[in-house]
Design an enzyme around this catalytic site. Sequence first.
Site, PDB file in Angstrom:
ATOM      1  N   HIS A 113       0.793  -1.228   0.000  1.00 23.03           N
ATOM      2  CA  HIS A 113       0.000   0.000   0.000  1.00 23.03           C
ATOM      3  C   HIS A 113       0.832   1.288   0.000  1.00 23.03           C
ATOM      4  CE1 HIS A 113       1.130  -0.523   4.159  1.00 23.03           C
ATOM      5  NE2 HIS A 113       0.936   0.770   4.295  1.00 23.03           N
ATOM      6  N   HIS A 138       1.527   6.906  -0.758  1.00 24.83           N
ATOM      7  CA  HIS A 138       0.648   6.062   0.062  1.00 24.83           C
ATOM      8  C   HIS A 138      -0.626   5.807  -0.730  1.00 24.83           C
ATOM      9  CE1 HIS A 138      -1.351   4.438   3.581  1.00 24.83           C
ATOM     10  NE2 HIS A 138      -0.183   4.482   4.205  1.00 24.83           N
TER      11      HIS A 138
END
Length: 152
Positions: free
Chosen positions: A59, A74
């Site tokens: 992620h 992110h």
Amino acid sequence: MTLRVLAPVAGTVLDLTEVPDPVFSGAIVGPGVAVDPGDAETAEAVAPVAGTIMKIHPHAFVIVTEAGRGVLVHLGLDTVQLGGEGFTLHAAEKDVVEQGQVLVTWSPAAVRAGGRSAVTPVIALEGKADQLTTTATAGHTVSPGDELFAWS
């Protein structure tokens, strides 16, 4: 030397203050911008800068340039909770990557379907807000590889 930081994903640019997470919206980890990828079924996240991958999770990833500047991407918010499900890595820690190289394939639609935000912050780690010149302002649509900001 000015570092040109590119969009890692396609979508609509958001001001960092609009990110629904206080760590990012408060620029606690550094200044930057965010990109909302919308509801794409599949999306590729590319390296916003050339350098060495210092940290990569399904992620999120951090790339450090040859000059020592770190950029954090992110993919979505609270996506660490997914344990990597729905993300495919195409690189590993310590890999040297080129700007624009595909690093992760993911599904913003699946992230949203799970009740999370797919908004993707792009952060100049240890940078200062006055060092960034935003090229792609809030509301503009970007493609992977379009310039987001210049870091002087």
